[in-house]
Design an enzyme around this catalytic site. Sequence first.
Site, PDB file in Angstrom:
ATOM      1  N   ASP A  13      -9.087  -3.978  -6.527  1.00 55.84           N
ATOM      2  CA  ASP A  13      -8.406  -3.071  -5.590  1.00 55.84           C
ATOM      3  C   ASP A  13      -8.130  -1.755  -6.306  1.00 55.84           C
ATOM      4  O   ASP A  13      -7.211  -1.644  -7.113  1.00 55.84           O
ATOM      5  CB  ASP A  13      -7.106  -3.702  -5.080  1.00 55.84           C
ATOM      6  N   HIS A  33      -8.526  -4.597  -0.498  1.00 60.75           N
ATOM      7  CA  HIS A  33      -7.201  -4.006  -0.247  1.00 60.75           C
ATOM      8  C   HIS A  33      -6.550  -4.590   1.011  1.00 60.75           C
ATOM      9  O   HIS A  33      -5.342  -4.451   1.207  1.00 60.75           O
ATOM     10  CB  HIS A  33      -7.319  -2.485  -0.135  1.00 60.75           C
ATOM     11  N   SER A  80       0.831  -1.206   0.000  1.00 60.98           N
ATOM     12  CA  SER A  80       0.000   0.000   0.000  1.00 60.98           C
ATOM     13  C   SER A  80       0.867   1.259   0.000  1.00 60.98           C
ATOM     14  O   SER A  80       1.631   1.470  -0.936  1.00 60.98           O
ATOM     15  CB  SER A  80      -0.958  -0.049   1.196  1.00 60.98           C
TER      16      SER A  80
END
EC number: 3.1.1.74
Length: 279
Positions: free
Chosen positions: A187, A200, A132
């Site tokens: 995502d 996610h 991320s």
Amino acid sequence: MITTILLLALSIGIAAVSSLPASSLQARQTWTLGYWAHELTDFGCKPIIFIWAKATIEPGNMGNTVGPRLSDGLKALFGPANVATQGVDYWGFIETNFYPGGAPPWGIFDMQLLVNAAATCPDSKIVAAGYSQGAALTHRAIEGLSQEVKDRIVGVVTFGDTQTLQDGGRIKDFDTNRTLIICNSGDLVCTGTLYVFPVHFDYVKWVPTAAYYLAGKLLADAAVRPWPNGSFVFPNVTVPAPLPPIPPPPQPSTAIPMSLPPLPTPDGIGSPDTSALFI
Ligand SMILES: *[C@@H]1O[C@H](CO)[C@@H](O)[C@H](O)[C@H]1NC(C)=O
Ligand SMILES: *[C@@H]1O[C@H](CO)[C@@H](O)[C@H](O)[C@H]1NC(C)=O
Ligand SMILES: *[C@@H]1O[C@H](CO)[C@@H](O)[C@H](O)[C@H]1NC(C)=O
């Protein structure tokens, strides 16, 4: 294009790791304890140095999802004493996703410091990964390294990568044959937005894929530049054996969701709909 990179990278990875012990990843040991790892800065060079950038708001410098498990996966394959796991020390707030390039400058600086330090270990091979916001950090840190240091990084994996679209499905100025970007289908952070949905948070399932990918790159590099005799505490990594099944390749997100509202600028932090904005 992203699909091609993923499939190509995966198939190469699978071919290259066919010499790993079969049951390595099935062991349930845990070596990466707590949310912190400073094994490079605390204990120095090891045959393998693993540098990890955690996701937004994850605890410590390893987080508690993908990071510790990927560290343990590498340790299961190569022996815990042969891997130095080092987390990048940075505060990953939601707001810091809005820095240009998706990550805060001090985090990028710390990751570069760590990779540069790792590259001073003469016989070590470096692997890196991020999740991320940590994936964005990984892009920004690696692209800015000298070519000499980049050449010492044998493999990089990113998960739920917020820079996937922006950087064309690769890490800029870095070998795509040493890069695996893993994005779950749906995502949206992989398509240039910061809209976060439950997919996610579903990346732990890709840890074996990532561990075998990095292992394959390590062994491929070792075939050209072997670790010196005596480097390994357990020199068993080249024993030929069948591999456990590798999960199917991830399905990258496809279209850019043009109908979504424009992203808030750094000036607008606080105003967007935060129910959908949580990385
Ligand atoms: C990609 O890397 C693998 C080792 O992981 C190597 O065997 C292969 O030749 C490389 N391909 C290219 C195009 O460099
Ligand atoms: C490393 O060990 C192998 C097997 O014991 C031996 O054949 C080889 O010559 C050694 N290489 C060096 C550089 O010492
Ligand atoms: C490989 O590991 C086993 C124990 O897991 C050990 O008995 C054996 O000696 C090792 N092989 C080599 C070549 O060191």
